[in-house]
Structure formats: C-alpha cells, structure tokens
Design a protein around this motif. Structure first.
Motif, PDB file in Angstrom:
ATOM      1  N   SER A   1      51.398  57.562 -26.061  1.00 56.63           N
ATOM      2  CA  SER A   1      50.535  56.908 -25.074  1.00 56.63           C
ATOM      3  C   SER A   1      49.159  56.586 -25.669  1.00 56.63           C
ATOM      4  O   SER A   1      48.582  57.410 -26.371  1.00 56.63           O
ATOM      5  CB  SER A   1      50.357  57.842 -23.874  1.00 56.63           C
ATOM      6  OG  SER A   1      49.175  57.535 -23.162  1.00 56.63           O
TER       7      SER A   1
ATOM      8  N   ARG B   1      54.890  61.464  -4.655  1.00 59.07           N
ATOM      9  CA  ARG B   1      55.113  61.556  -6.103  1.00 59.07           C
ATOM     10  C   ARG B   1      53.836  61.993  -6.827  1.00 59.07           C
ATOM     11  O   ARG B   1      53.888  62.527  -7.926  1.00 59.07           O
ATOM     12  CB  ARG B   1      55.593  60.211  -6.655  1.00 59.07           C
ATOM     13  CG  ARG B   1      55.925  60.264  -8.144  1.00 59.07           C
ATOM     14  CD  ARG B   1      56.404  58.934  -8.677  1.00 59.07           C
ATOM     15  NE  ARG B   1      57.726  58.597  -8.181  1.00 59.07           N
ATOM     16  CZ  ARG B   1      58.277  57.383  -8.304  1.00 59.07           C
ATOM     17  NH1 ARG B   1      57.618  56.433  -8.923  1.00 59.07           N
ATOM     18  NH2 ARG B   1      59.471  57.155  -7.823  1.00 59.07           N
ATOM     19  N   ALA B   2      52.702  61.747  -6.192  1.00 60.76           N
ATOM     20  CA  ALA B   2      51.419  62.143  -6.797  1.00 60.76           C
ATOM     21  C   ALA B   2      51.388  63.631  -7.138  1.00 60.76           C
ATOM     22  O   ALA B   2      50.626  64.063  -7.996  1.00 60.76           O
ATOM     23  CB  ALA B   2      50.261  61.795  -5.870  1.00 60.76           C
ATOM     24  N   LEU B   3      52.220  64.414  -6.442  1.00 58.32           N
ATOM     25  CA  LEU B   3      52.225  65.868  -6.672  1.00 58.32           C
ATOM     26  C   LEU B   3      53.094  66.280  -7.855  1.00 58.32           C
ATOM     27  O   LEU B   3      52.978  67.400  -8.345  1.00 58.32           O
ATOM     28  CB  LEU B   3      52.790  66.578  -5.426  1.00 58.32           C
ATOM     29  CG  LEU B   3      51.832  66.808  -4.275  1.00 58.32           C
ATOM     30  CD1 LEU B   3      52.611  67.253  -3.040  1.00 58.32           C
ATOM     31  CD2 LEU B   3      50.800  67.864  -4.660  1.00 58.32           C
ATOM     32  N   GLU B   4      53.960  65.412  -8.301  1.00 55.86           N
ATOM     33  CA  GLU B   4      55.025  65.844  -9.222  1.00 55.86           C
ATOM     34  C   GLU B   4      54.616  65.795 -10.688  1.00 55.86           C
ATOM     35  O   GLU B   4      53.883  64.909 -11.112  1.00 55.86           O
ATOM     36  CB  GLU B   4      56.255  64.938  -9.038  1.00 55.86           C
ATOM     37  CG  GLU B   4      56.871  65.032  -7.658  1.00 55.86           C
ATOM     38  CD  GLU B   4      57.914  63.944  -7.420  1.00 55.86           C
ATOM     39  OE1 GLU B   4      58.214  63.166  -8.355  1.00 55.86           O
ATOM     40  OE2 GLU B   4      58.407  63.868  -6.271  1.00 55.86           O
ATOM     41  N   GLY B   5      55.151  66.765 -11.453  1.00 59.86           N
ATOM     42  CA  GLY B   5      55.174  66.634 -12.902  1.00 59.86           C
ATOM     43  C   GLY B   5      53.931  67.052 -13.649  1.00 59.86           C
ATOM     44  O   GLY B   5      53.747  66.654 -14.791  1.00 59.86           O
ATOM     45  N   VAL B   6      53.062  67.851 -13.025  1.00 62.87           N
ATOM     46  CA  VAL B   6      51.869  68.308 -13.755  1.00 62.87           C
ATOM     47  C   VAL B   6      52.269  69.234 -14.901  1.00 62.87           C
ATOM     48  O   VAL B   6      51.718  69.163 -16.003  1.00 62.87           O
ATOM     49  CB  VAL B   6      50.878  69.004 -12.802  1.00 62.87           C
ATOM     50  CG1 VAL B   6      49.698  69.589 -13.583  1.00 62.87           C
ATOM     51  CG2 VAL B   6      50.378  68.038 -11.737  1.00 62.87           C
ATOM     52  N   TYR B   7      53.251  70.097 -14.625  1.00 60.91           N
ATOM     53  CA  TYR B   7      53.690  71.064 -15.643  1.00 60.91           C
ATOM     54  C   TYR B   7      55.137  70.817 -16.042  1.00 60.91           C
ATOM     55  O   TYR B   7      55.956  70.384 -15.235  1.00 60.91           O
ATOM     56  CB  TYR B   7      53.566  72.501 -15.101  1.00 60.91           C
ATOM     57  CG  TYR B   7      52.143  72.965 -14.950  1.00 60.91           C
ATOM     58  CD1 TYR B   7      51.397  73.364 -16.055  1.00 60.91           C
ATOM     59  CD2 TYR B   7      51.539  72.986 -13.698  1.00 60.91           C
ATOM     60  CE1 TYR B   7      50.072  73.780 -15.910  1.00 60.91           C
ATOM     61  CE2 TYR B   7      50.223  73.398 -13.548  1.00 60.91           C
ATOM     62  CZ  TYR B   7      49.497  73.799 -14.664  1.00 60.91           C
ATOM     63  OH  TYR B   7      48.194  74.196 -14.531  1.00 60.91           O
ATOM     64  N   GLU B   8      55.420  71.131 -17.281  1.00 63.09           N
ATOM     65  CA  GLU B   8      56.801  71.215 -17.746  1.00 63.09           C
ATOM     66  C   GLU B   8      57.330  72.573 -17.314  1.00 63.09           C
ATOM     67  O   GLU B   8      56.670  73.596 -17.512  1.00 63.09           O
ATOM     68  CB  GLU B   8      56.839  71.083 -19.281  1.00 63.09           C
ATOM     69  CG  GLU B   8      58.212  71.146 -19.895  1.00 63.09           C
ATOM     70  CD  GLU B   8      58.941  69.808 -19.831  1.00 63.09           C
ATOM     71  OE1 GLU B   8      58.316  68.779 -19.532  1.00 63.09           O
ATOM     72  OE2 GLU B   8      60.160  69.821 -20.090  1.00 63.09           O
TER      73      GLU B   8
ATOM     74  N   GLY C   1      53.978  56.378 -23.069  1.00 65.89           N
ATOM     75  CA  GLY C   1      54.610  56.504 -24.380  1.00 65.89           C
ATOM     76  C   GLY C   1      56.077  56.817 -24.187  1.00 65.89           C
ATOM     77  O   GLY C   1      56.546  57.007 -23.058  1.00 65.89           O
TER      78      GLY C   1
ATOM     79  N   LYS D   1      52.044  56.446 -12.004  1.00 66.21           N
ATOM     80  CA  LYS D   1      51.002  57.452 -12.246  1.00 66.21           C
ATOM     81  C   LYS D   1      49.918  56.969 -13.201  1.00 66.21           C
ATOM     82  O   LYS D   1      48.803  57.459 -13.167  1.00 66.21           O
ATOM     83  CB  LYS D   1      51.633  58.720 -12.811  1.00 66.21           C
ATOM     84  CG  LYS D   1      52.394  59.526 -11.758  1.00 66.21           C
ATOM     85  CD  LYS D   1      53.030  60.718 -12.431  1.00 66.21           C
ATOM     86  CE  LYS D   1      53.777  61.577 -11.429  1.00 66.21           C
ATOM     87  NZ  LYS D   1      54.588  62.584 -12.128  1.00 66.21           N
ATOM     88  N   ASP D   2      50.255  56.059 -14.089  1.00 68.37           N
ATOM     89  CA  ASP D   2      49.210  55.580 -15.005  1.00 68.37           C
ATOM     90  C   ASP D   2      49.350  54.073 -15.181  1.00 68.37           C
ATOM     91  O   ASP D   2      50.315  53.461 -14.737  1.00 68.37           O
ATOM     92  CB  ASP D   2      49.246  56.332 -16.339  1.00 68.37           C
ATOM     93  CG  ASP D   2      47.857  56.378 -17.001  1.00 68.37           C
ATOM     94  OD1 ASP D   2      46.973  55.590 -16.622  1.00 68.37           O
ATOM     95  OD2 ASP D   2      47.675  57.210 -17.916  1.00 68.37           O
TER      96      ASP D   2
ATOM     97  N   THR E   1      55.709  55.061 -15.866  1.00 66.21           N
ATOM     98  CA  THR E   1      55.054  56.288 -15.406  1.00 66.21           C
ATOM     99  C   THR E   1      55.243  56.491 -13.904  1.00 66.21           C
ATOM    100  O   THR E   1      54.613  57.371 -13.316  1.00 66.21           O
ATOM    101  CB  THR E   1      53.537  56.252 -15.708  1.00 66.21           C
ATOM    102  OG1 THR E   1      52.945  55.187 -14.962  1.00 66.21           O
ATOM    103  CG2 THR E   1      53.260  56.082 -17.193  1.00 66.21           C
TER     104      THR E   1
END
Lengths: 347, 332
Positions: free
Chosen positions: A135, A336-343, A127, A120-121, A117
């Motif tokens: 996950s 990186r904390a900002l990245e990837g919230v939305y597809e 998963g 991030k997690d 991740t």
C-alpha cells in the motif's frame, strides 16, 4: 546507453536535449505494444476519473500522473513476478502493470463496498502481496525504509526478489528518505528507488526545496549508485530499471534512478497549478511520453495507426465496463467500519 | 512440550527473562530476528540481547544505523513479507522518532488493506533511575488510542517471559514495554515448561476487600508495598495487574471493583491524558452503581520527568502517596 549524464530537469531548459529518438531496446514488438496499452490505459482511466470527480462521484481527492505515465509503466514492466512494488499516488501505471484492474481503482476512488479495501481506504491506498504490491503511504519517504525491509526479507530468506519504490523530488527532503536510503545501503539489500523529479512538490518548485540540481546527487551521499534517466521515454525508463533491478538482484545492494519529468497538472484535481509558468507546461507538452512513444512505434514500423486505434478501442471498451461496474456498486454497509482492526489468532 | 520450553524451574531477573524469551523464540522459529541499535556485539544498551549474536549470527541479530524510523519501517516491511521482527529501541523514548511508522502505518495496514504486520517493538521504559526527560518515558498513552496496536507492560519476570513469547507469536504489532527499574531488581521463577501467557488477561496480584488498585508494570510493586502498610492498619486492598493495556481486561477490572466497591488507578504517567483516565472512565461507565467512593487516579505530575532525585521522587507516585489516597477513599 539508455541514460543521460546531462540534467533534463525542468529548470534547465537550455540543456534539455532535443533528442526525439527513444532509447534503444531489445523489447519485441508485442511487448512494446503492451507498454503502449498500459500507457493509454493509465491516461484514459485518469481521464474517466476526472469526469467522475466533476460529477461528484469521487468522494475524496483525485491525483493525476499525467505526463509521468512512462515512469510507472516502464519501471513496473521491468520487474519479475516475485518482485514487490511500493507505489505512490502518481504510480497508477505501476498498479496496472502488476495486474490491478481499472474497476479496483474506480471503486476505490468512489468509495464503494466492492473496492479492494471495501470502502475503508481511498484511491491507490491498497496493496496485495499476492501481486507484489504494498500500500502507498501518504507520509512521503516512509515507503523507502518499508521497502528496504521488504528487500531485507528477501535477502534473509536467500530469495532473489527485488523491492522497488518511488519518491518525488519533494519526498527526498524527508528524514525517512534519508534513513531508508542509508539503511538499505548499509544492509546491502536489493532495493531500487525511482526518484521522480517532476519539478514541483505541491506548489513548491525544486529550487525552493533543495540546493542541488539533480536528485541523483543525494544517492552519492549514501554510496548508492544512481543514474539520471529521461522520464518521458518509456523505453529509457524500462531499460534503466531493468539494469538497476538486475544489479540489485545480483547482490549489488540498492540502486537509485532519477527520472526527469514534469507534473502536467496540479498536485490534485482541486489545484489549478496557477503557480506553474505556462511556458513550462508548453515545453513539456511537446515531450509528452505517450505521443513520443506513438511516434516511435510509427517511425520504427512497429504498428500502424489502425493497430494503435484497435488498442485504444479495446482500452475504452474495458473502461466502459469498469466504470459501469463501479457506478452500479453499492456503498459499504456502515457496520463494516468496525471490522478488521486486528488479525485474529496466532500466526 | 517442545525443546523451546524452559527446562527445570529457574530463578531469573526480569532482564534475563526477556533475554531468554527472545532466545527461546529464535530457537523455535527461524522467522524471528532482532533489529536495533547495538543489539549485536554489544548486546544492547542494557545487555538484554547479550550472547544472541554469538548464537544466532548477524543474519538474525542486526545492528542498524541510528535511525528509529528507518529500522522500524524496515521491520514492518519484513513483517509484511512473513518474518517476525523484534525491534529494540535503546530507550523507549526514542520510539517517538518512529511514531509515524508505528501509528500511521503498522497499526492501520490490517484494517486498510487486510495486511497483517506481526511485529514486536520493545525497549526500556520508565523512571526512578535519574534518566531525566529523554530516558524515562512511559509512552503507553501515546499509543493506547492508536487502533491496531497491542500494548504489553509486565511487572514480573514470569510475565515478561511468557508475554514476550506470546507477543512475538501474535500476528499484530505489539508494543512491549520493559520498565528498566525492574530489570535487575525484580527476580522470578520461570515455571518448568512455560512457553506463552495470553495477551489481554489481567492478573490478580493481591486479593483484598476494601478497594481495588488497578495498575501495571513497576507500579504493581509500589502497590504491593503500600498494601503491606495498609494491611497493618486493617485496610485490605486488592491489586489488579493489567499486564496488557491493549486489549484491556475490562472484565477483570469490573469484577474486582464490583467486589470491593472502590477503585483507584495507579500509573507512572502524567495524569492528564493517561491510560489511567481510560480505566477510570470504563469503571465510571460500567460499574458506577457499585461504587462507594469516586474513582481516583494516582499518577505523575503533568511535567516532563525531572532529573534530580528529590524532584523525581516528588514527580513519581510512591507507596506513601498511594496509601494516603487509599485512606481518604476508604474512610470517606
């Protein structure tokens, strides 16, 4: 017969069978040695993690499946390549069987930038559907409806893959468990739920969680066939799961297995489990799933001590490499904390 | 244009627009299916899905036990496997039963492990129909601060149609709220060839010079009613219909406020902790030096939604309350 009708629960030691022989299986020697390898990889990886935790290298909590390895390994080993698993926190062995490398687990626990991740997690909370893994969800019971939906997707498409997830004795009291089981039954989807009866939900013993003795009784209420299985016999778990998966795959709807076992450590590493009577640990230590399986391999003439030692040496070598990799891995870059919230984009 | 597009321009109710959007997306994409309580033979509590079971069959129009968390979780699981579920809540209030699934799971998967969840969660919302506290919710604020979700809340039939089709095609979990007061009261014309409208873009519902009202859903119509009254007094308000609350079209809000120099956020939510508060904060942070008056909020009382019409009327914003507040801000 790979299952037992008699309860093997920790609260009923008087009826605990003294049976030493493991369940009958047609698994060839190579497969049984592979099971052995996964069991040891599971336990020894967790031992490494305990050391890293004590060194302050694991930044969050650490959860152990000690004493329950046969459940994760045996059940995941019974799945096909296109089946999907939704593991919980004590199902490290399921991930290993699905091809997850120890370094993925180590970097997750250690929050490194190289983790699946990217930091991030935590722990097993990732998963990879390419490997048939959903996950874990910390809110217990939630995976049951989610995996029912995974199974629904297979049925929708006319595919014969099966979804499998786990629940603990504590988790079977949740609304999501009930809603997921009932929904799976009504929609007749190919879902297998493995209910691990390990005696304690954190510090609360089973008799303070429910007025029934066997989790399998819950399945009756949903019209879902269930079996009680010795969770400390990897072959029994494998054979029972294989049968349940086969029935679900054939269109029989969901199945549940109650696997009787015992949690040999606290809820997490910080918890000394002082609330567990010591004699319970002693009784279950004698039924350790890995020691039992080793004796089985020896008794059946499937492996010499030297052959088992060679497997252990290989497991340790692999773990040495992966621990070194994790320790050498950098932290993730803060942004990186900002990245990837939305597809992005349309599907 | 494909066969999925609407034919010649037709007048439809807000409710029919939603039903058509569902049917058109289901015709266009076999991955799209409906799941919820009584969506099949009965056609949903408000008949939004009427006729869809006949056309698409029980494989794609799935009635469930009463288990909002359960069928939401199942929809998430199916979405992860590549299907495009559309979940109906009989009343949007009941999405509270699925809060964990929506907020903790659907909204976090993309971020946590890179797994997209293309999913639409839709249902009838809003008050003014004597639905009382359990059947009148405007739940946008509960989800506005939850990362990973999108929120659509249309005011017109055309927007409901185009935005719902866009929501179904979006690769993220989208909450699609349908104000039930609009279902049969608002009509619109679906332009020939309309397929989707972009999420995240506001619509200028009325041009004006004196003050900007930022609003959405049923309150757009309340603002239009107030605008007619105020125009007779020489006050011209501009109305920005956000249409999508998340992502929010901040550029459209700021552009309008920088033109009119006054801002009022109108919404059908208790004011405390509202989405309106977030809109007001954005204006205060980014357009402060353009303002000739404080940013105002007009919303509901900080109470549960009451039942009796005099109580509910007192609870809800209306054109008279809005006009009164606009007069204060413009003359102040």
């Amino acid at each position: 017969m790979t299952t037992s009708a008699s309860p093997l629960g920790p609260l009923h030691p008087d009826v605990e069978p003294r049976r030493e022989r493991l369940a009958a299986t047609a698994l060839p020697r190579e497969s049984q040695l592979e099971l052995y390898r996964y069991l040891q990889l599971n336990r020894r990886l967790e031992d490494r993690l305990t050391n890293l935790y004590r060194q302050g290298k694991v930044v969050g909590g650490l959860y152990s499946s000690r004493g329950q390895e046969a459940i994760s390994v045996g059940s995941a080993y019974a799945l096909g390549p296109r089946d999907v698993v939704g593991p919980l926190i004590r199902n490290l062995g399921s991930l290993l069987v699905r091809g997850v490398a120890p370094r993925e687990i180590l970097t997750q626990y250690m929050a490194r930038g190289t983790s699946p991740t990217g930091g991030k997690d935590c722990n097993l909370h990732f998963g990879d559907l390419a490997r048939g893994l959903v996950s874990p969800i910390s809110m217990l019971g939630a995976l049951v409806p989610v995996l029912a939906g995974v199974a629904l997707a297979a049925k929708y498409r006319g595919e014969d893959s099966v979804a499998l997830t786990y629940i603990g004795d504590g988790g079977t009291s949740t609304g999501d468990f009930h809603e997921g089981m009932n929904l799976a039954a009504v929609l007749e989807v190919p879902l297998v739920v493995v209910a691990e009866h390990n005696g304690y939900a954190y510090s609360t013993p089973t008799e303070r969680q429910m007025k029934i003795k066997d989790l399998a009784q819950r399945a009756v209420a949903y019209g879902i066939p269930a079996r009680i299985v010795d969770g400390n016999d990897v072959l029994a778990v494998y054979e029972a799961t294989r049968q349940a998966v086969s029935e679900a795959r054939a269109g029989g709807g969901p199945r549940m297995l109650e696997v009787k076992t015992f949690r040999m450590k606290g809820h997490a590493e910080h918890d000394d489990a002082g609330y567990v009577p010591p004699e319970l640990f002693e009784r279950w230590r004698a039924r350790d799933p890995i020691a039992r399986f080793e004796r089985h391999l020896a008794d059946e003439g499937l492996a010499t001590r030297a052959e088992l030692d060679a497997i252990l040496a290989d497991v340790d070598r692999r773990l040495d490499e992966d621990v070194d990799f994790a320790l050498a891995s950098p932290w993730p870059p803060p942004e990186r904390a900002l990245e990837g919230v939305y597809e992005e984009g349309e599907t | 244009m494909s066969a999925t597009a609407t034919g010649a321009a037709t007048e439809v109710t807000f409710l029919e627009a939603i039903g058509r959007a569902l049917a058109d997306e289901m015709r266009a994409d076999d991955r799209v299916f409906l799941i919820g309580e009584d969506v099949g033979r009965y056609g949903g509590a408000f008949r939004v899905t009427a006729g869809l079971l006949d056309e698409f069959g029980p494989r794609r129009v799935i009635d469930t036990p009463i288990s909002e968390s359960g069928f939401t979780g199942a929809a998430i699981g199916a979405a992860m496997m590549g299907l495009r579920p559309v979940v109906e809540y009989q009343f949007i209030d009941f999405i509270a039963n699925a809060f964990d699934m929506v907020v903790n799971f659907a909204g976090t998967n993309r971020y946590r492990w890179g797994q997209k969840v293309p999913l639409v969660l839709r249902g009838p919302s809003g008050g003014r129909v004597s639905g009382s506290a359990f059947h009148s919710a405007n739940p946008e604020a509960y989800f506005h601060r939850a990362p990973g979700l999108k929120i659509v809340y249309p005011a017109t039939a055309e927007d409901a149609y185009g935005l719902l089709r866009a929501a179904i095609r979006d690769p993220n979990p989208v909450l699609f709220f349908e104000h039930k007061y609009l279902y049969r009261r608002v009509k619109g014309t679906l332009p020939e060839g309309l397929e989707t409208l972009p999420l995240g873009r506001a619509r200028l519902a009325r041009a004006g010079r004196d003050l900007t009202v930022i609003t959405w859903s049923a309150m757009v119509h309340v603002a239009l009613e107030a605008a007619a009254t105020l125009a007779a007094e020489g006050i011209e308000i501009e109305i920005v219909d956000l249409r999508t609350l998340k992502p929010m079209d901040e550029a459209a809000i700021l552009a309008s406020v920088e033109k009119t120099n006054r801002a009022l956020v109108l919404s059908e939510e208790p004011v405390t902790g509202s989405v309106a508060g977030d809109v007001a904060a954005r204006i205060a942070e980014r357009a402060f030096w353009s303002l000739d008056a404080p940013v105002a909020r007009v919303g509901c009382l900080d109470t549960p939604v009451p039942y009796s019409p005099p109580l509910e009327d007192f609870y809800l914003p209306n054109a008279a309350k809005l006009a009164a507040r606009v007069r204060e801000l413009v003359s102040g």
